[in-house]
Scaffold this active site. Structure first.
Site: not given
Length: 574
Positions: A96, A152
């Site tokens: 990610c 994130h």
């Protein structure tokens, strides 16, 4: 010689997967968007900077889209891709944070210090504050910028938040993994907190709303409140289809005949996300943006095969540097494309979106030095040759070193125990431990002896630390040519050496107990003061917290032990 074994079902059955076409005009369950017929698109023009919608999905596997032969229904994505340009030589990162950081900065991980793992909720770490981000460059070009979805990229200080990194508005989560309804995220036993934010505030009032629905509705509201005469950039980073596997029942029911439960839930989530994209497209048309818009669709990494995803027929999965981890689904849909309805095999990497989109926006790139991305719009729109000829997938000096690697095996040029991967032209080299290396067909059947999935497994090569593939001729990475072509190996090792000389120290600090949600009203959010510096010792741990952490966190060593033990499975949480 490598030995392969295929168990469970025939190749013919694998090639027979298809998908059911849905009516493109059918009303959706995702958002309240009008379904009146829209006017046909006007001839494309660049008289004004285009509106840019960048859609990023989470953990969607290479196989998990209709036009790749999937059994999952994605009529919207199929239609948009068919009318635009499919990118079939498109690369992303295996997890990610790396993909998101490279999208936002246009730089490889080694040039931002984020080359190891992800940014974890309790780490005093974020996207380096000296980096000028994509939305900041678009703001300079006169764009209104908005983000909806998963960030994130760190949040330990307010300066790290999306609204401080170039976005005018933000609705979404700061961490990497939340419940789709409650928005709770646990970073270990007893370390749980709420994670849905509106701007820089906690959005407690939105709890209970399914995130895919919520995010699509927010995009529609943004478009409704903005003027199509002014350029807009919306970054839609869906939480879908990351774990936990949660979907409204009506979507799961459509896949009731699918025997594998995880695959069934996962398929429902993909289809729900597809309908969300449908409603975003409708909103673009309803509010007058579509004719001067560019829609980019991208996945962030390979699918997690243990959670219903499929990268078949590619090798590997999320968290690996095999093609199944780094080759992404990508396409561009726009009335402004000159050569539509085609498949492009131009080499494209996620870092390329930064210079490409800034150039489309007529922004200024002359004051930005050291970008790793290229402007690939001529390759996409006109079918010209890509300016990109190589990709550094990564160099991670902190990842577990391969047991059988050595400097000697790397011709004295490179220590093959170090995890690294590079693509140059048609050649791809991997060193160290690239990660889980099997070929895993779609998990559509159940009750197989010894496992709930079928796989084609490489039964030797476990003592290796270096692989070479001709990706053009062998996209499934079945034939290792490292022994037959030492000349190519040497050449690619030298390229790794070249890149490694430009790398900055790894930023991967120890977790800080001050980040616990209990100290922040029960929610994940910034916890460091504005005066806390970014001083790192060896790029690993903040100097200020080191002594304090040793005294007050006796259990940290035990946590660290279990975290290292679970390194290869951690991608299920990423």
């Amino acid at each position: 010689m490598a030995v392969y074994a295929l168990t469970g079902f025939s190749l013919v059955s694998l090639l027979s997967f298809g998908y059911l076409s849905w009516d493109w005009m059918k009303p959706s369950l995702v958002a309240d968007v009008a379904t009146d017929p829209m006017e046909k698109s006007l001839p494309p023009t660049f008289s004004r900077p285009p509106h840019i919608i960048f859609i990023l999905t989470d953990d969607q596997g290479y196989h998990d889209i209709g036009y790749h032969g999937s059994d999952i229904q994605t009529p919207t994505l199929d239609r948009l891709a068919a009318e635009g340009v499919k990118l079939e030589n498109y690369y992303i990162q295996p997890i990610c944070t790396p993909s998101r950081s490279q999208l936002i900065t246009g730089r490889y991980q080694i040039h931002t210090g984020l080359q190891h793992s992800i940014i974890r909720p309790r780490q005093p770490n974020c996207l380096p504050l000296d980096q000028v981000t994509l939305p900041q460059k678009l703001q300079e070009a006169g764009y209104s910028t908005h983000m909806v979805g998963k960030w994130h990229l760190g949040f330990y200080k307010k300066e790290c938040l999306p609204t401080r990194r170039g976005f005018n508005t933000f609705l979404g989560s700061l961490t990497g993994n939340v419940d789709y309804y409650t928005y709770d995220n646990c970073d270990g036993p007893g370390v749980c907190g709420y994670d849905l934010h509106e701007g820089e505030d906690v959005a407690w009032d939105q709890s209970g709303k399914y995130s895919t629905f919520l995010y699509a509705q927010r995009v529609s509201k943004i478009l409704a409140s903005h003027s199509p005469k002014e350029p807009i950039f919306i970054y839609v980073a869906f939480q879908a289809v990351h774990t936990p596997l949660q979907s409204p029942k009506e979507y799961i029911y459509r896949y009731r005949s699918m025997g594998n439960v995880a695959r069934r839930k996962y398929a429902a989530m993909v289809t729900c996300m597809d309908e969300a994209v449908k409603n975003i497209t409708w909103a673009l048309k309803k509010y007058g943006y579509y004719d001067n818009s560019v829609i980019v669709f991208s996945t962030d990494n390979g699918g997690q095969t243990f959670s219903g995803g499929s990268n078949w027929p590619l090798r590997g999965r999320k968290g690996t540097y095999w093609e199944g981890g780094v080759r992404g689904i990508g396409f561009v849909h726009s009335p402004l494309i000159k050569r539509k309805r085609r498949t492009s095999w131009a080499l494209v990497h996620i870092t390329d979106w930064y210079p490409t989109l800034v150039s489309l926006a007529r922004g200024n790139l002359s004051n930005i030095q050291g970008l790793d991305g290229y402007n690939v719009w001529p390759a996409i729109s006109e079918g010209k040759e890509s300016p990109r000829t190589e990709i550094l997938h990564n160099i991670d000096p902190l990842y577990n070193h391969a047991k059988y690697g050595s400097l000697e095996d790397g011709f004295g040029i490179w220590n093959t125990a170090v995890q690294a991967s590079i693509r140059v032209g048609e050649w791809k080299l991997l060193t160290g431990d690239p990660g889980y290396s099997d070929w895993i067909p779609p998990q559509t059947l159940t009750n197989f002896p010894g496992s709930w999935w079928n796989l084609e497994r490489l039964t030797d090569g476990l003592r290796k630390s270096m692989w070479l593939f001709n990706i053009t001729a062998d996209p499934y990475e079945r034939y290792d040519l490292s022994e037959q072509r030492p000349d190519v190996v040497r050449s690619l090792l030298m390229r790794l050496v070249h890149y490694n000389r430009t790398a900055i120290p790894v930023r991967y600090p120890a977790e800080n107990p001050r980040a616990h949600p209990d100290f922040n009203g029960g929610a994940w959010g910034p916890w460091a003061s504005e005066d806390d510096g970014e001083e790192w010792e060896g790029g690993r741990e903040p100097l200020k917290s080191r002594n304090k952490k040793k005294k007050k966190c006796k259990i940290c060593k035990l946590r660290s032990f279990f975290r290292k033990l679970n390194t290869r499975l951690m991608s299920n949480r990423i």
